[in-house]
Design a protein around this motif. Structure first.
Motif, mmCIF file in Angstrom:
data_model
loop_
_atom_site.group_PDB
_atom_site.id
_atom_site.type_symbol
_atom_site.label_atom_id
_atom_site.label_comp_id
_atom_site.label_asym_id
_atom_site.label_seq_id
_atom_site.Cartn_x
_atom_site.Cartn_y
_atom_site.Cartn_z
ATOM 1 N N UNK A 20 0.832 -1.210 0.000
ATOM 2 C CA UNK A 20 0.000 0.000 0.000
ATOM 3 C C UNK A 20 0.858 1.248 0.000
ATOM 4 N N UNK A 21 1.898 1.264 0.802
ATOM 5 C CA UNK A 21 2.800 2.415 0.850
ATOM 6 C C UNK A 21 3.471 2.623 -0.502
ATOM 7 N N UNK A 22 3.946 1.554 -1.113
ATOM 8 C CA UNK A 22 4.598 1.655 -2.427
ATOM 9 C C UNK A 22 3.627 2.200 -3.454
ATOM 10 N N UNK A 23 2.395 1.700 -3.441
ATOM 11 C CA UNK A 23 1.391 2.172 -4.401
ATOM 12 C C UNK A 23 1.080 3.651 -4.220
ATOM 13 N N UNK A 29 -2.158 8.431 -5.330
ATOM 14 C CA UNK A 29 -3.606 8.257 -5.260
ATOM 15 C C UNK A 29 -3.995 7.673 -3.905
ATOM 16 N N UNK A 30 -4.668 8.468 -3.107
ATOM 17 C CA UNK A 30 -5.121 8.013 -1.793
ATOM 18 C C UNK A 30 -6.642 8.104 -1.666
ATOM 19 N N UNK A 31 -7.298 8.310 -2.786
ATOM 20 C CA UNK A 31 -8.749 8.529 -2.780
ATOM 21 C C UNK A 31 -9.502 7.382 -2.104
ATOM 22 N N UNK A 37 -9.733 5.189 9.190
ATOM 23 C CA UNK A 37 -9.169 3.856 9.370
ATOM 24 C C UNK A 37 -7.673 3.935 9.629
ATOM 25 N N UNK A 38 -6.973 4.742 8.864
ATOM 26 C CA UNK A 38 -5.532 4.875 9.048
ATOM 27 C C UNK A 38 -5.203 5.461 10.424
ATOM 28 N N UNK A 39 -5.985 6.418 10.875
ATOM 29 C CA UNK A 39 -5.771 7.026 12.191
ATOM 30 C C UNK A 39 -6.004 6.016 13.312
ATOM 31 N N UNK A 40 -7.105 5.281 13.220
ATOM 32 C CA UNK A 40 -7.408 4.264 14.230
ATOM 33 C C UNK A 40 -6.323 3.178 14.213
ATOM 34 N N UNK A 41 -5.869 2.801 13.029
ATOM 35 C CA UNK A 41 -4.811 1.798 12.911
ATOM 36 C C UNK A 41 -3.522 2.284 13.568
ATOM 37 N N UNK A 75 -0.717 7.492 6.132
ATOM 38 C CA UNK A 75 -1.686 8.448 6.688
ATOM 39 C C UNK A 75 -1.300 9.884 6.348
ATOM 40 N N UNK A 76 -0.009 10.205 6.464
ATOM 41 C CA UNK A 76 0.441 11.549 6.116
ATOM 42 C C UNK A 76 0.230 11.849 4.638
ATOM 43 N N UNK A 77 0.500 10.855 3.786
ATOM 44 C CA UNK A 77 0.299 11.053 2.351
ATOM 45 C C UNK A 77 -1.182 11.189 2.017
ATOM 46 N N UNK A 78 -2.038 10.516 2.777
ATOM 47 C CA UNK A 78 -3.490 10.664 2.597
ATOM 48 C C UNK A 78 -3.881 12.111 2.871
ATOM 49 N N UNK A 79 -3.321 12.700 3.915
ATOM 50 C CA UNK A 79 -3.623 14.095 4.235
ATOM 51 C C UNK A 79 -3.056 15.000 3.136
ATOM 52 N N UNK A 80 -1.849 14.711 2.691
ATOM 53 C CA UNK A 80 -1.212 15.541 1.673
ATOM 54 C C UNK A 80 -1.924 15.463 0.326
#
Length: 82
Positions: A20-23, A29-31, A37-41, A75-80
């Motif tokens: 997932x990180x590599x992708x 694309x984090x859509x 989920x990432x925060x809870x994880x 998670x950071x990349x999702x925010x970015x």
């Protein structure tokens, strides 16, 4: 035997986040990822790490330290990129 099972389980669950990180790094694309989920994880992994430290369990400490290093950036990349 317990340590071996622990290390195998730790390796498999930790390695599961690597694709997932590599992708995300390749596609930006984090859509389809849920920030909740990432925060809870991340919180759960952090608590497992604390538990591992309290129990002095090397498999738990290693797996959850590495997992945080993989899930945190996602998670950071999702925010970015989100």
């Amino acid at each position: 035997m317990e340590q071996i099972i622990g290390f195998i389980a730790a390796f498999l669950t930790t390695a599961s986040m690597l694709p997932q990180l590599i992708k995300v790094v390749r596609t930006k694309d984090t859509k389809s990822l849920s920030l909740t989920m990432l925060s809870v994880l991340c919180i759960g992994i952090s608590l497992w790490l604390v538990y591992g430290l309290m129990r002095q369990s090397l498999p738990l400490i290693l797996a959850n330290s590495i997992s945080l290093c993989l899930v945190g950036p996602v998670a950071l990349l999702k925010v970015k990129y989100g």
